[in-house]
Scaffold this motif. Sequence first.
Motif, PDB file in Angstrom:
ATOM      1  N   LEU A  33      20.932 -34.322  -0.817  1.00 35.14           N
ATOM      2  CA  LEU A  33      20.571 -33.577  -2.025  1.00 35.14           C
ATOM      3  C   LEU A  33      20.015 -34.527  -3.078  1.00 35.14           C
ATOM      4  N   ILE A  42      14.514 -30.218  -3.164  1.00 32.02           N
ATOM      5  CA  ILE A  42      15.911 -30.560  -3.431  1.00 32.02           C
ATOM      6  C   ILE A  42      16.478 -31.563  -2.433  1.00 32.02           C
ATOM      7  N   MET A  69      20.202 -21.471  -4.298  1.00 32.20           N
ATOM      8  CA  MET A  69      18.905 -21.925  -3.821  1.00 32.20           C
ATOM      9  C   MET A  69      18.641 -21.390  -2.414  1.00 32.20           C
ATOM     10  N   LEU A 115      17.087 -28.622 -12.523  1.00 27.22           N
ATOM     11  CA  LEU A 115      16.157 -28.156 -11.497  1.00 27.22           C
ATOM     12  C   LEU A 115      14.731 -28.530 -11.901  1.00 27.22           C
ATOM     13  N   LEU A 137      19.106 -33.686  -6.334  1.00 27.29           N
ATOM     14  CA  LEU A 137      19.186 -33.139  -7.684  1.00 27.29           C
ATOM     15  C   LEU A 137      20.564 -33.447  -8.273  1.00 27.29           C
TER      16      LEU A 137
END
Length: 283
Positions: free
Chosen positions: A224, A180, A207, A262, A226
């Motif tokens: 990050l 991630i 997470m 994800l 994602l």
Amino acid sequence: MRKYILKSLIFFFMAGSVTATEIIHYQNLPVTIELHKGQERSIQFGSHVQVGVTKGQQMKQLFRVQSAQGAVHFKPYEEFDKQRVQVRRMADGQVILLDLISTEAPENAEKLEEIRIVLETDNEVPEPEAEAAMPEPVERVTPIDLTRHAAQRLYGPTRLHRDRAGISETTLGVKGAVRIFKGDARYATVSKPVLGYSGGGYYLAAMYVRNISDRAIGLDYLDLNLPFSHATFQHHSLEPNGTPGDSTILYLISERPLKETLYPWTHYQDLRQETQAIINATN
């Protein structure tokens, strides 16, 4: 994608937050109250009360007791085994029996939370028939509500868990580790989804993030990698692997189902291999 970064949303049940209140429903049985020597603990009764102590307790001066505005405050001067006191509510004459037990506070122990004692009669709230027949409006679920709900489940004691209308647990759709991060944290951490919720048109993935390096690292929202609309770290830095504080939870929220946002760890490994193959072919 425009990112809205939420500040810490951690409830009163987390470190550094406001002390919680323990709710006890009185069922005509003595309630055991744990005390720590030298520390005051407050008990709310919802009505003005009188406290009855025995002559022996007064002579031994085992504890101090003060009563004001429906609350009783106990402060033990020493350790002692079970000591029973009677508390009478002035409004209805109800008697509540308390068994006080005083011990030495464990090292680095947090202050004991306040207590509120509720009687069955306190729960009886008459409603007009017309009002009772009307359905209660459902509040809109926001990203803050989702984050707070997930934090309760992961960090709060079970007795504080409450279902929230409009929030439901959802399937993560991903098993195993997930990459991630980009930047310094990319290869210094390992992450995996542990919990998922949906509500209000949003999807939340909690997470688990652990530091696998031998150095402390900081976590940055800009790293990050994602798709997300809101994100909140439980902690913004991780201690070296194998030491207390080497892991935390990231609450990641998107407006798309989690199975679309994800990706398994292998996705990034395969992508890196494909990119390298393209580079080699063009040289």
